[in-house]
Design a protein around this motif. Structure first.
Motif, PDB file in Angstrom:
ATOM      1  N   ARG A   8      14.582  23.743  60.977  1.00 15.83           N
ATOM      2  CA  ARG A   8      15.272  24.817  60.248  1.00 15.83           C
ATOM      3  C   ARG A   8      15.171  24.587  58.741  1.00 15.83           C
ATOM      4  O   ARG A   8      14.957  25.528  57.971  1.00 15.83           O
ATOM      5  CB  ARG A   8      16.733  24.923  60.681  1.00 15.83           C
ATOM      6  CG  ARG A   8      16.929  25.670  61.984  1.00 15.83           C
ATOM      7  CD  ARG A   8      18.388  25.976  62.262  1.00 15.83           C
ATOM      8  NE  ARG A   8      19.198  24.795  62.489  1.00 15.83           N
ATOM      9  CZ  ARG A   8      19.304  24.164  63.638  1.00 15.83           C
ATOM     10  NH1 ARG A   8      18.659  24.606  64.690  1.00 15.83           N
ATOM     11  NH2 ARG A   8      20.059  23.100  63.760  1.00 15.83           N
ATOM     12  N   PHE A   9      15.328  23.332  58.318  1.00 13.42           N
ATOM     13  CA  PHE A   9      15.211  22.995  56.901  1.00 13.42           C
ATOM     14  C   PHE A   9      13.836  23.397  56.385  1.00 13.42           C
ATOM     15  O   PHE A   9      13.716  24.036  55.339  1.00 13.42           O
ATOM     16  CB  PHE A   9      15.437  21.484  56.701  1.00 13.42           C
ATOM     17  CG  PHE A   9      15.231  21.029  55.286  1.00 13.42           C
ATOM     18  CD1 PHE A   9      16.286  21.003  54.396  1.00 13.42           C
ATOM     19  CD2 PHE A   9      13.984  20.618  54.845  1.00 13.42           C
ATOM     20  CE1 PHE A   9      16.098  20.585  53.084  1.00 13.42           C
ATOM     21  CE2 PHE A   9      13.791  20.184  53.542  1.00 13.42           C
ATOM     22  CZ  PHE A   9      14.855  20.187  52.660  1.00 13.42           C
ATOM     23  N   GLU A  43      13.497  27.164  56.136  1.00 12.06           N
ATOM     24  CA  GLU A  43      14.278  27.744  55.041  1.00 12.06           C
ATOM     25  C   GLU A  43      13.688  27.399  53.680  1.00 12.06           C
ATOM     26  O   GLU A  43      13.613  28.248  52.795  1.00 12.06           O
ATOM     27  CB  GLU A  43      15.724  27.254  55.099  1.00 12.06           C
ATOM     28  CG  GLU A  43      16.520  27.826  56.238  1.00 12.06           C
ATOM     29  CD  GLU A  43      17.890  27.179  56.381  1.00 12.06           C
ATOM     30  OE1 GLU A  43      18.308  26.406  55.490  1.00 12.06           O
ATOM     31  OE2 GLU A  43      18.547  27.432  57.410  1.00 12.06           O
ATOM     32  N   LYS A  44      13.305  26.138  53.488  1.00 12.30           N
ATOM     33  CA  LYS A  44      12.835  25.668  52.186  1.00 12.30           C
ATOM     34  C   LYS A  44      11.337  25.869  51.984  1.00 12.30           C
ATOM     35  O   LYS A  44      10.851  25.820  50.865  1.00 12.30           O
ATOM     36  CB  LYS A  44      13.151  24.176  52.008  1.00 12.30           C
ATOM     37  CG  LYS A  44      14.607  23.817  52.147  1.00 12.30           C
ATOM     38  CD  LYS A  44      15.391  24.191  50.933  1.00 12.30           C
ATOM     39  CE  LYS A  44      16.822  23.707  51.098  1.00 12.30           C
ATOM     40  NZ  LYS A  44      17.612  23.889  49.918  1.00 12.30           N
TER      41      LYS A  44
END
Length: 129
Positions: free
Chosen positions: A49-50, A53-54
């Motif tokens: 997820r990180f 998102e990033k």
């Protein structure tokens, strides 16, 4: 007082009534993974997820926030563990477990030369900070 006979079979009417009441009688799925394996998978999903998102891999060093550094360390540990790799490789659609992909991630994201160098050093286990 006569004993009532208990009938263990469930009729169609019973099922309809339970459905109307919103009661799910389906058996709970059997657990495929141990609690430890579930935690490993959940931790890996947080890293995924990180990255989504990033748009980049988590990085070591003072520049990143606490989650950036936490996920970078976690990803390193997952990569080092044969048990974790075996568990997670079928779930790794982004190729995060392969440290050799770190440099290509950096190049795809048009990072500066210093950021690319830091990603390469991180993939080798060297802290550039």
């Amino acid at each position: 007082m006569p004993k009532s006979k208990s009938n263990k079979s469930t009729t169609e009417e019973d099922l309809e009534l339970l459905a109307k009441l919103g009661i799910d009688i389906a058996p709970e799925p059997t657990r495929q993974h141990s609690p430890r394996q579930e935690r490993i998978i959940a931790g890996f999903e947080e890293i995924e997820r990180f990255v989504a998102e990033k748009g980049r891999l988590p990085q070591h060093g003072e520049k990143g926030d606490i989650f950036d550094r936490l996920y970078a360390v976690r990803l390193d540990r997952l990569r080092e563990s044969a048990e974790c790799r075996a568990l997670l490789e079928p779930l790794d659609s982004q190729g995060l477990l392969n440290a050799e992909n770190d440099a290509s991630w950096a190049l795809e994201k048009d990072l500066t030369e210093d950021e690319i160098d830091a990603a390469l050093l991180a993939s080798l286990g060297v802290d550039a900070a």
